[in-house]
Design an enzyme around this catalytic site. Structure first.
Site, mmCIF file in Angstrom:
data_model
loop_
_atom_site.group_PDB
_atom_site.id
_atom_site.type_symbol
_atom_site.label_atom_id
_atom_site.label_comp_id
_atom_site.label_asym_id
_atom_site.label_seq_id
_atom_site.Cartn_x
_atom_site.Cartn_y
_atom_site.Cartn_z
ATOM 1 N N ARG A 23 0.814 -1.229 0.000
ATOM 2 C CA ARG A 23 0.000 0.000 0.000
ATOM 3 C C ARG A 23 0.847 1.279 0.000
ATOM 4 O O ARG A 23 0.358 2.350 0.357
ATOM 5 C CB ARG A 23 -0.971 0.009 1.189
ATOM 6 C CG ARG A 23 -2.002 -1.118 1.173
ATOM 7 C CD ARG A 23 -2.916 -0.984 -0.047
ATOM 8 N NE ARG A 23 -4.040 -1.902 -0.025
ATOM 9 C CZ ARG A 23 -4.091 -3.050 -0.704
ATOM 10 N NH1 ARG A 23 -3.040 -3.435 -1.436
ATOM 11 N NH2 ARG A 23 -5.155 -3.816 -0.660
ATOM 12 N N LEU A 24 2.100 1.189 -0.393
ATOM 13 C CA LEU A 24 2.956 2.378 -0.483
ATOM 14 C C LEU A 24 2.869 2.946 -1.905
ATOM 15 O O LEU A 24 3.857 3.050 -2.630
ATOM 16 C CB LEU A 24 4.396 2.029 -0.112
ATOM 17 C CG LEU A 24 4.581 1.518 1.321
ATOM 18 C CD1 LEU A 24 6.027 1.124 1.563
ATOM 19 C CD2 LEU A 24 4.148 2.598 2.324
#
Length: 226
Positions: free
Chosen positions: A197-198
């Site tokens: 989720r970066l």
């Protein structure tokens, strides 16, 4: 049904860095749009599908519509001018667009102001539509209640009798209550999915109230946290 919280996809096909970004939001959008098309319909079924969000006196409303043009001015869509979306734009021209190209793990988010396109542009586009779509534009009182689907079918049949398909673009006139909107952007965000989720979020922000999408000097570029 399954527990939605348990469904996860870990992105990570690509990485979007500033050095790879096109100099203008129009060039970057055209690049990503072309890549979404090239991915094929099995991966990105309708690259020109976008979520349009508007607001009226009753609150926010969102729906999927189709992009029908993009140029230096902005993004163009067409609709019934009596529809909920058109009424929302009349109430408040501030809108947002989201292109969800999930098959290639990308999104483009646009914020801007909508304005009606010139009538000659509407008529030119309307004439390019398939015969059935032109009949449909007359048959549907978009967003209004209807008692049954057969009501629309009957109305369309009556209109086909009134304007038979002659093969001419002039066989069905442009409805006076049908038109287009141009969304002039003041922000265009390019989102690339990444692992854990970066995600990458690179944003073009207009340096004034709104910029031409093909003029690099009208925009600044920044990165946002996911």
């Amino acid at each position: 049904m399954e527990d939605p919280a348990g469904r996860r996809v870990d992105y990570g096909q690509r990485h979007l860095v500033e050095a790879d970004l096109a100099p203008t939001p129009l060039a970057q959008f055209e690049r990503w749009y072309s890549e979404a098309v090239a991915a094929g319909a099995a991966v990105v079924p309708e690259p020109n599908a976008m979520t349009l969000s508007t607001v009226d006196a009753e609150g926010v409303s969102a729906r999927t519509v189709l992009l029908k043009g993009v140029d230096a001015r902005g993004f163009v869509l067409y609709t019934n001018l009596r529809s909920r979306k058109a009424r929302g734009i009349g109430h408040d021209p501030r809108v947002s667009l989201v292109f969800g190209w999930f098959g290639v793990q990308r999104q483009v988010c646009v914020r801007g102001r909508a304005q009606e396109v010139p009538r000659e542009e509407t008529e030119t586009y309307f004439a390019s539509r398939p015969y059935g779509s032109r009949i449909g534009a007359w048959a549907s009182e978009q967003s209004a209640p209807v008692d049954a689907a057969t009501t629309l079918d009957e109305r369309a049949a009556q209109l086909r009798e009134r304007w038979p398909d002659t093969g001419s673009v002039a066989d069905v006139p442009t409805p006076p209550h049908w038109g287009g909107f141009l969304v002039r952007a003041h922000e265009v965000e390019f989102w690339q999915g990444r692992t854990s989720r970066l995600h990458d979020r690179l944003v073009f922000t207009a340096t004034g109230t709104g910029g031409d999408l093909d003029v690099a000097g009208d925009w600044s570029v920044g990165r946002r946290q996911p």
